[in-house]
Design an enzyme around this catalytic site. Structure first.
Site, PDB file in Angstrom:
ATOM      1  N   HIS A  83      -5.095  -6.186  -1.905  1.00 44.40           N
ATOM      2  CA  HIS A  83      -5.650  -7.134  -0.941  1.00 44.40           C
ATOM      3  C   HIS A  83      -7.116  -7.404  -1.307  1.00 44.40           C
ATOM      4  CE1 HIS A  83      -6.482  -3.136   0.987  1.00 44.40           C
ATOM      5  NE2 HIS A  83      -7.693  -3.659   0.918  1.00 44.40           N
TER       6      HIS A  83
HETATM    7  C1  T46 Z   1      -9.658  -1.010   1.077  1.00 44.14           C
HETATM    8  C2  T46 Z   1      -9.121   0.162   0.343  1.00 44.14           C
HETATM    9  C3  T46 Z   1     -10.100   0.740  -0.640  1.00 44.14           C
HETATM   10  C4  T46 Z   1      -6.765   1.741  10.188  1.00 44.14           C
HETATM   11  O1  T46 Z   1      -6.115   1.783  11.264  1.00 44.14           O
HETATM   12  N1  T46 Z   1      -8.121   1.777  10.211  1.00 44.14           N
HETATM   13  C5  T46 Z   1      -8.861   1.722   9.062  1.00 44.14           C
HETATM   14  O2  T46 Z   1     -10.106   1.747   9.129  1.00 44.14           O
HETATM   15  C6  T46 Z   1      -8.177   1.615   7.815  1.00 44.14           C
HETATM   16  C7  T46 Z   1      -8.953   1.523   6.496  1.00 44.14           C
HETATM   17  C8  T46 Z   1      -6.800   1.599   7.803  1.00 44.14           C
HETATM   18  N2  T46 Z   1      -6.100   1.675   8.974  1.00 44.14           N
HETATM   19  C9  T46 Z   1      -4.641   1.725   8.930  1.00 44.14           C
HETATM   20  C10 T46 Z   1      -3.949   0.451   8.504  1.00 44.14           C
HETATM   21  C11 T46 Z   1      -2.681   0.956   7.831  1.00 44.14           C
HETATM   22  O3  T46 Z   1      -1.695   1.157   8.819  1.00 44.14           O
HETATM   23  O4  T46 Z   1      -4.254   2.725   7.981  1.00 44.14           O
HETATM   24  C12 T46 Z   1      -3.078   2.337   7.271  1.00 44.14           C
HETATM   25  C13 T46 Z   1      -3.328   2.336   5.768  1.00 44.14           C
HETATM   26  O5  T46 Z   1      -4.281   1.296   5.453  1.00 44.14           O
HETATM   27  P1  T46 Z   1      -4.140   0.379   4.153  1.00 44.14           P
HETATM   28  O6  T46 Z   1      -2.715   0.187   3.813  1.00 44.14           O
HETATM   29  O7  T46 Z   1      -4.987  -0.838   4.354  1.00 44.14           O
HETATM   30  O8  T46 Z   1      -4.805   1.331   3.049  1.00 44.14           O
HETATM   31  P2  T46 Z   1      -5.238   0.980   1.556  1.00 44.14           P
HETATM   32  O9  T46 Z   1      -5.510   2.272   0.891  1.00 44.14           O
HETATM   33  O10 T46 Z   1      -4.259   0.060   0.907  1.00 44.14           O
HETATM   34  O11 T46 Z   1      -6.605   0.147   1.706  1.00 44.14           O
HETATM   35  C14 T46 Z   1      -7.760   0.793   2.241  1.00 44.14           C
HETATM   36  C15 T46 Z   1      -8.532  -0.161   3.154  1.00 44.14           C
HETATM   37  O12 T46 Z   1      -7.633  -0.644   4.182  1.00 44.14           O
HETATM   38  C16 T46 Z   1      -9.077  -1.347   2.392  1.00 44.14           C
HETATM   39  O13 T46 Z   1     -10.014  -2.046   3.194  1.00 44.14           O
HETATM   40  O14 T46 Z   1     -10.446  -1.767   0.535  1.00 44.14           O
HETATM   41  O15 T46 Z   1      -8.619   1.212   1.187  1.00 44.14           O
END
Ligand code: T46
Length: 140
Positions: A57
């Site tokens: 993303h």
């Molecule tokens: C990024 C990379 C480096 C939350 O509820 N609060 C939060 O602050 C975050 C970061 C995530 N979440 C929830 C949303 C999803 O249900 O945690 C779950 C996993 O998040 P996500 O799939 O977005 O994780 P990554 O590792 O793909 O991405 C994250 C960050 O979301 C993103 O901003 O740049 O780490």
């Protein structure tokens, strides 16, 4: 502030202030100094399986600095024109990712712990999750 620009726009490696002595190593990043924004949120990522890719993303507002506290992982960074793979394996360095950068994280070591300093509170609506949409936005 010591830093190393990357070939992908809006990305750079930031060097922390580090203190090494016989008792161990200490690394410092400071709000609005080495971190080029006001930190509103801190989150961490660990226990990622080696064959998993995270991210996929971009963000239109959020800026972040990612610090690898333990182990290693790789970031594919893409600004719509240039792509670059950066390996994080050293808590002395912070990877700054600004706006409109597609990121994918992969090749996590078992002991990898990422700490992420973020400029905004969490907002699921601010994510650009479709790569074709991302390319359209960056080509404007
Ligand atoms: C990024 C990379 C480096 C939350 O509820 N609060 C939060 O602050 C975050 C970061 C995530 N979440 C929830 C949303 C999803 O249900 O945690 C779950 C996993 O998040 P996500 O799939 O977005 O994780 P990554 O590792 O793909 O991405 C994250 C960050 O979301 C993103 O901003 O740049 O780490």
């Amino acid at each position: 502030m010591l830093m190393h620009e990357l070939k992908v726009s809006n990305c750079k490696l930031i060097l922390s202030e580090s203190h090494h002595n016989a008792t161990g190593q200490l690394f410092v990043f400071e709000n609005l100094k080495t971190i080029p924004f006001e930190i509103k949120r801190v989150y961490s990522i660990r226990k990622v399986l080696r064959n998993v890719t995270r991210g996929k993303h971009a963000h239109g507002i959020l800026r972040q600095v990612i610090i690898c506290l333990s182990g290693s992982c790789k970031f594919l960074l893409d600004d719509g024109k240039n792509k670059e793979i950066v390996e994080l394996n050293n808590p002395e360095l912070g990877l700054y990712i600004g706006t409109y950068v597609w990121r994918e994280m992969f090749d996590f070591s078992e002991d990898c712990i990422l700490m992420v300093l973020a400029s905004e509170f969490y907002d699921a609506n601010e994510y650009i999750r479709d790569y074709e949409d991302f390319l359209k936005i960056t080509k404007k």
